[in-house]
Design a protein around this motif. Structure first.
Motif, PDB file in Angstrom:
ATOM      1  N   LEU A 229       0.944  -1.253   0.175  1.00 23.55           N
ATOM      2  CA  LEU A 229       0.009   0.000  -0.009  1.00 23.55           C
ATOM      3  C   LEU A 229       0.842   1.221   0.088  1.00 23.55           C
ATOM      4  O   LEU A 229       0.213   2.564  -0.310  1.00 23.55           O
ATOM      5  CB  LEU A 229      -0.885   0.080   1.218  1.00 23.55           C
ATOM      6  N   ALA A 230       1.993   1.264   0.346  1.00 23.26           N
ATOM      7  CA  ALA A 230       3.088   2.407   0.317  1.00 23.26           C
ATOM      8  C   ALA A 230       3.620   2.459  -0.865  1.00 23.26           C
ATOM      9  O   ALA A 230       4.448   3.474  -1.123  1.00 23.26           O
ATOM     10  CB  ALA A 230       3.989   2.249   1.533  1.00 23.26           C
ATOM     11  N   SER A 231       3.657   1.626  -1.704  1.00 22.41           N
ATOM     12  CA  SER A 231       4.595   1.510  -3.048  1.00 22.41           C
ATOM     13  C   SER A 231       3.574   1.841  -4.234  1.00 22.41           C
ATOM     14  O   SER A 231       2.583   1.916  -4.205  1.00 22.41           O
ATOM     15  CB  SER A 231       5.229   0.146  -2.994  1.00 22.41           C
ATOM     16  N   ARG A 232       4.347   2.068  -5.370  1.00 21.35           N
ATOM     17  CA  ARG A 232       3.772   2.036  -6.484  1.00 21.35           C
ATOM     18  C   ARG A 232       2.931   1.057  -6.948  1.00 21.35           C
ATOM     19  O   ARG A 232       2.024   1.017  -7.769  1.00 21.35           O
ATOM     20  CB  ARG A 232       4.929   2.304  -7.728  1.00 21.35           C
ATOM     21  N   ALA A 233       2.872  -0.300  -6.560  1.00 17.85           N
ATOM     22  CA  ALA A 233       2.175  -1.156  -6.827  1.00 17.85           C
ATOM     23  C   ALA A 233       0.739  -1.053  -6.546  1.00 17.85           C
ATOM     24  O   ALA A 233      -0.130  -1.875  -7.011  1.00 17.85           O
ATOM     25  CB  ALA A 233       2.562  -2.577  -5.989  1.00 17.85           C
ATOM     26  N   SER A 234       0.537  -0.018  -5.780  1.00 13.79           N
ATOM     27  CA  SER A 234      -1.006   0.281  -5.273  1.00 13.79           C
ATOM     28  C   SER A 234      -1.302   1.632  -5.844  1.00 13.79           C
ATOM     29  O   SER A 234      -2.331   1.957  -5.162  1.00 13.79           O
ATOM     30  CB  SER A 234      -1.097   0.176  -3.838  1.00 13.79           C
ATOM     31  N   ASP A 235      -0.808   1.908  -6.908  1.00 13.62           N
ATOM     32  CA  ASP A 235      -1.018   3.285  -7.360  1.00 13.62           C
ATOM     33  C   ASP A 235      -2.545   3.448  -7.671  1.00 13.62           C
ATOM     34  O   ASP A 235      -3.155   4.663  -7.867  1.00 13.62           O
ATOM     35  CB  ASP A 235      -0.196   3.768  -8.486  1.00 13.62           C
ATOM     36  N   PHE A 236      -3.364   2.500  -8.079  1.00 16.13           N
ATOM     37  CA  PHE A 236      -4.653   2.545  -8.436  1.00 16.13           C
ATOM     38  C   PHE A 236      -5.583   1.779  -7.420  1.00 16.13           C
ATOM     39  O   PHE A 236      -6.932   1.504  -7.769  1.00 16.13           O
ATOM     40  CB  PHE A 236      -4.968   2.155  -9.814  1.00 16.13           C
ATOM     41  N   VAL A 237      -5.045   1.711  -6.180  1.00 15.58           N
ATOM     42  CA  VAL A 237      -5.852   0.864  -5.111  1.00 15.58           C
ATOM     43  C   VAL A 237      -6.213   2.216  -4.189  1.00 15.58           C
ATOM     44  O   VAL A 237      -5.424   2.796  -3.578  1.00 15.58           O
ATOM     45  CB  VAL A 237      -5.005  -0.025  -4.459  1.00 15.58           C
ATOM     46  N   ASN A 238      -7.721   2.196  -4.026  1.00 18.56           N
ATOM     47  CA  ASN A 238      -7.911   3.665  -3.244  1.00 18.56           C
ATOM     48  C   ASN A 238      -9.029   3.227  -2.487  1.00 18.56           C
ATOM     49  O   ASN A 238     -10.126   2.616  -2.889  1.00 18.56           O
ATOM     50  CB  ASN A 238      -8.241   4.689  -3.944  1.00 18.56           C
ATOM     51  N   GLY A 239      -9.117   3.720  -1.232  1.00 19.13           N
ATOM     52  CA  GLY A 239     -10.225   3.242  -0.273  1.00 19.13           C
ATOM     53  C   GLY A 239     -10.720   2.106   0.015  1.00 19.13           C
ATOM     54  O   GLY A 239     -11.683   1.763   0.619  1.00 19.13           O
ATOM     55  N   GLN A 240      -9.663   1.006  -0.046  1.00 18.11           N
ATOM     56  CA  GLN A 240      -9.923  -0.264   0.381  1.00 18.11           C
ATOM     57  C   GLN A 240      -9.306  -0.723   1.391  1.00 18.11           C
ATOM     58  O   GLN A 240      -8.431  -0.064   2.151  1.00 18.11           O
ATOM     59  CB  GLN A 240      -9.361  -1.010  -0.940  1.00 18.11           C
ATOM     60  N   ILE A 241      -9.791  -1.764   2.187  1.00 17.09           N
ATOM     61  CA  ILE A 241      -9.209  -2.326   3.373  1.00 17.09           C
ATOM     62  C   ILE A 241      -8.790  -3.785   3.056  1.00 17.09           C
ATOM     63  O   ILE A 241      -9.500  -4.776   2.602  1.00 17.09           O
ATOM     64  CB  ILE A 241     -10.278  -2.599   4.477  1.00 17.09           C
TER      65      ILE A 241
END
Length: 252
Positions: A229-241
């Motif tokens: 979640l801190a890296s570029r791998a999650s750049d289109f991940v938002n509002g998720q748990i």
């Protein structure tokens, strides 16, 4: 692997002098981040910094009360004076086990301020800086209690359920500025906070039988989700748990 590379990035993690917060700090630092540890006790922070530096990791500390708006604003300003922040992990949290019919308002307020209000205060102090820089990552430490209730955990459950929705509210307002705001929901982990439960053979047996993995989690096992979640791998991940719970929420 470059997707998960945190070289050149700087992170602030609240409540990180021990337990889950310290393991999240270790995980991010092992992937290249420079991490600012936060807590209220300078002695514990100094020990945590020494421990991680002894492992060759880049860490510093900032002691301030995350429930005090003035202290938060001053603390964040001092951190930013030393360089930009790319990552914020709102991890500070407490538990006060008491039945709802017996909980006092001061205890209720203490838990809500520490677990929920602090995340708003610190995020609100950091977000304008991230927006001005064109992006950033905000991660909140939630809980299984963001989804489920249990006796004597009313204040904690309310705070963690509220934190889940705060993640979504921050996403709604800040995602357009290239901020990714997500949460990690630990299941039952062996920490200083849960030590009495781990030592309770009846309760510990229930946790192991209720968790498909058949055991308690170890704090280091949360680092992978945090790095993602801190890296570029999650750049289109938002509002998720992301729930890291050994499968507990998946089964009846």
């Amino acid at each position: 692997m470059s997707l998960f590379d945190l070289q050149g990035r700087r992170a602030l993690i609240t409540g990180s002098s021990a337990g889950i917060g310290l393991e999240l700090a270790r995980g991010l630092a092992q992937h290249g981040a420079s991490v600012v540890l936060n807590g209220q006790r300078p002695d514990r922070l100094a020990a945590a910094v020494a421990q991680l530096r002894g492992e060759g990791l880049s860490v510093s500390s900032a002691a301030f009360d995350v429930t005090d708006e003035a202290a938060v604003n001053a603390g964040v300003a001092e951190i930013l004076a030393g360089g930009p922040l790319d990552i914020l992990i709102n991890n500070a949290g407490i538990q006060r086990r008491v039945p709802l019919l017996e909980v006092t308002l001061p205890v209720w307020d203490e838990v809500l301020k520490t677990n929920l209000t602090s995340a708003l205060l610190v995020s609100r102090a950091v977000a304008p800086h991230m927006i001005g820089r064109g992006g950033g990552k905000i991660i909140c430490t939630l809980s299984l209690m963001s989804e489920l209730g249990r006796r004597t955990t009313g204040p904690y459950t309310a705070s963690k359920g509220g934190l889940k929705m705060l993640v979504k509210a921050m996403c709604a307002e800040w995602a357009e500025h290239n901020l990714q705001i997500n949460g990690i929901g630990p299941g039952y982990f062996e920490t200083e906070m849960t030590a009495p439960l781990v030592q309770d053979q009846v309760f510990s047996g229930w946790v192991k039988s209720r968790t498909p993995a058949g055991r308690w989690g170890q704090p280091a096992e949360l680092a992978g989700a945090a790095v993602f979640l801190a890296s570029r791998a999650s750049d289109f991940v938002n509002g998720q748990i992301i729930y890291v719970d050994g499968g507990m929420l998946a089964v009846l």
